[in-house]
Design a protein around this motif. Structure first.
Motif, PDB file in Angstrom:
ATOM      1  N   UNK A  14     -11.854-121.639  97.804  1.00  7.04           N
ATOM      2  CA  UNK A  14     -11.254-120.797  96.772  1.00  7.04           C
ATOM      3  C   UNK A  14     -11.097-119.372  97.279  1.00  7.04           C
ATOM      4  N   UNK A  15     -12.122-118.834  97.914  1.00  6.38           N
ATOM      5  CA  UNK A  15     -12.042-117.478  98.440  1.00  6.38           C
ATOM      6  C   UNK A  15     -10.928-117.357  99.474  1.00  6.38           C
ATOM      7  N   UNK A  16     -10.789-118.380 100.316  1.00  8.12           N
ATOM      8  CA  UNK A  16      -9.743-118.351 101.331  1.00  8.12           C
ATOM      9  C   UNK A  16      -8.364-118.451 100.685  1.00  8.12           C
ATOM     10  N   UNK A  17      -8.217-119.311  99.686  1.00  9.33           N
ATOM     11  CA  UNK A  17      -6.922-119.479  99.031  1.00  9.33           C
ATOM     12  C   UNK A  17      -6.506-118.242  98.250  1.00  9.33           C
ATOM     13  N   UNK A  18      -7.471-117.447  97.827  1.00  8.11           N
ATOM     14  CA  UNK A  18      -7.155-116.209  97.111  1.00  8.11           C
ATOM     15  C   UNK A  18      -7.118-114.996  98.047  1.00  8.11           C
ATOM     16  N   UNK A  19      -7.136-115.266  99.352  1.00  8.88           N
ATOM     17  CA  UNK A  19      -7.064-114.208 100.362  1.00  8.88           C
ATOM     18  C   UNK A  19      -8.184-113.184 100.197  1.00  8.88           C
ATOM     19  N   UNK A  20      -9.350-113.653  99.753  1.00  8.72           N
ATOM     20  CA  UNK A  20     -10.506-112.766  99.599  1.00  8.72           C
ATOM     21  C   UNK A  20     -11.222-112.659 100.939  1.00  8.72           C
ATOM     22  N   UNK A  21     -11.561-111.449 101.323  1.00  7.79           N
ATOM     23  CA  UNK A  21     -12.223-111.222 102.603  1.00  7.79           C
ATOM     24  C   UNK A  21     -13.578-110.566 102.344  1.00  7.79           C
ATOM     25  N   UNK A  22     -14.609-110.923 103.136  1.00  4.29           N
ATOM     26  CA  UNK A  22     -15.932-110.342 102.920  1.00  4.29           C
ATOM     27  C   UNK A  22     -15.948-108.850 103.226  1.00  4.29           C
ATOM     28  N   UNK A  23     -16.732-108.136 102.454  1.00  3.16           N
ATOM     29  CA  UNK A  23     -16.885-106.698 102.648  1.00  3.16           C
ATOM     30  C   UNK A  23     -18.325-106.423 103.055  1.00  3.16           C
ATOM     31  N   UNK A  24     -18.507-105.784 104.181  1.00  3.33           N
ATOM     32  CA  UNK A  24     -19.853-105.453 104.650  1.00  3.33           C
ATOM     33  C   UNK A  24     -20.422-104.310 103.817  1.00  3.33           C
ATOM     34  N   UNK A  25     -21.732-104.259 103.719  1.00  7.17           N
ATOM     35  CA  UNK A  25     -22.376-103.205 102.946  1.00  7.17           C
ATOM     36  C   UNK A  25     -22.038-101.822 103.496  1.00  7.17           C
ATOM     37  N   UNK A  26     -21.864-101.739 104.806  1.00  3.54           N
ATOM     38  CA  UNK A  26     -21.535-100.447 105.417  1.00  3.54           C
ATOM     39  C   UNK A  26     -20.138 -99.971 105.029  1.00  3.54           C
TER      40      UNK A  26
END
Length: 327
Positions: free
Chosen positions: A53-65
């Motif tokens: 689902x995350x990939x299909x919605x083009x969601x990318x992880x955000x690092x804490x930094x």
């Protein structure tokens, strides 16, 4: 326990629907193949549907930094909710929106759009995140994510069968006409299942989010802003994968504003009314006395101080370099 039972019943219903589509398309053999695919989908859905689902919605992880203030917000609200801090993802789209996913609170993620960070105030963003944490705490995310995966698979199966001329086997009483009919009916049936689980859960998550954030009217204000923008700004990933629409806090698709049988979400005005009533009730305790107000997310200050910028993730978008809601 009840959520586990509800999820089991849902999976059984979707598996049965999947097999029915297979039967109409390919007879008994098609039904058995569909059953095997359904079993595989169940397994994949449990372990990997959140990633899909995350990939299909083009969601990318955000690092804490990249976004320490956003992480501070998610962490503080997660502590209030009594759950582990989920992973944070960013969707590069002008449309303000958000969703949560994951098979359990220990393996969960919250995805927010760049539009949400740009267009909403700090306390409104916090209220939206609290709503998503409510879904995680209520263990809605597994059910919602698997439903989205199944709905997309059912639609693809129906179209696949039509493309390859399904429905011509002797043990299929409907023949080719059945395959054509299933192309239209299967997605509708999957959508009805989505609506059955989505609409009541949104009300429950609104209540949980308001209690977690301590600010029901911030969530009401956020819903109003998101609903207004959702019909003006296109969420491309959601439009390409409409089976995922029920996961968002507000329907990201255009043209669905009525609180009727064919809406994946309750009417926004009804949700705001419920939150307004909740806000009134939260101002007094069970003895009718004025209750001490819970610290509001609007008073949360980032540990590093100052404003923050929407994190650059390498995706194409127009949000980079603009201030987020802490500024």
């Amino acid at each position: 326990m009840f959520n586990t039972f509800r999820t089991t019943v849902l999976l059984a219903a979707l598996t049965a629907l999947f097999m029915a589509v297979g039967y109409v398309i390919g007879g008994t053999a098609g039904m058995m193949i569909a059953f095997g695919v359904a079993l595989a989908t169940n397994v994949i859905g449990y372990w990997n549907s959140d990633k899909l689902v995350l990939r299909m919605q083009n969601a990318v992880p955000v690092a804490q930094s990249q976004a320490p203030e956003l992480y501070d917000m998610v962490h503080i609200l997660s502590q209030r909710a009594g759950i582990p801090t989920p992973a944070v993802y960013l969707i590069q789209t002008d449309q303000p929106n958000a969703f949560a996913t994951g098979r359990n609170p220990e393996n969960a993620a919250v995805a927010v759009s760049s539009g949400l960070l740009q267009q909403l105030q700090t306390h409104e963003v916090a209220a939206v995140i609290a709503h998503e944490l409510g879904h995680i705490r209520n263990r809605d995310t597994l059910t919602m994510t698997i439903t989205a995966t199944f709905a997309g698979a059912i639609s693809m199966l129906a179209q696949f069968g039509l493309f390859f001329g399904g429905g011509n086997r002797r043990d299929n009483p409907l023949g080719g006409f059945g395959a054509i009919l299933m192309v239209f009916l299967a997605p509708v049936a999957a959508m009805l299942v989505q609506m059955a689980i989505s609409r009541t859960r949104e009300y429950e998550a609104d209540k949980a989010g308001a209690e977690i954030s301590g600010d029901p009217m911030a969530l009401a204000s956020a819903l109003q802003k998101i609903a207004g923008a959702a019909h003006q700004k296109v969420n491309v990933a959601a439009e390409q994968n409409p089976a995922m629409a029920h996961m968002y806090i507000i329907n990201p698709l255009s043209g669905q504003r009525m609180d009727n049988l064919f809406s994946t979400h309750p009417d926004t005005a009804n949700r705001i009314e419920a939150l307004t009533n909740l806000a009134a009730s939260m101002r007094v305790d069970d003895k009718g006395r004025k209750a001490e107000p819970r610290p509001s997310p609007r008073n949360i200050t980032p540990a590093s101080g100052g404003g923050w910028r929407v994190p650059q993730t390498g995706q194409t978008g127009d949000s980079g370099g603009q201030r987020g809601p802490w500024g």
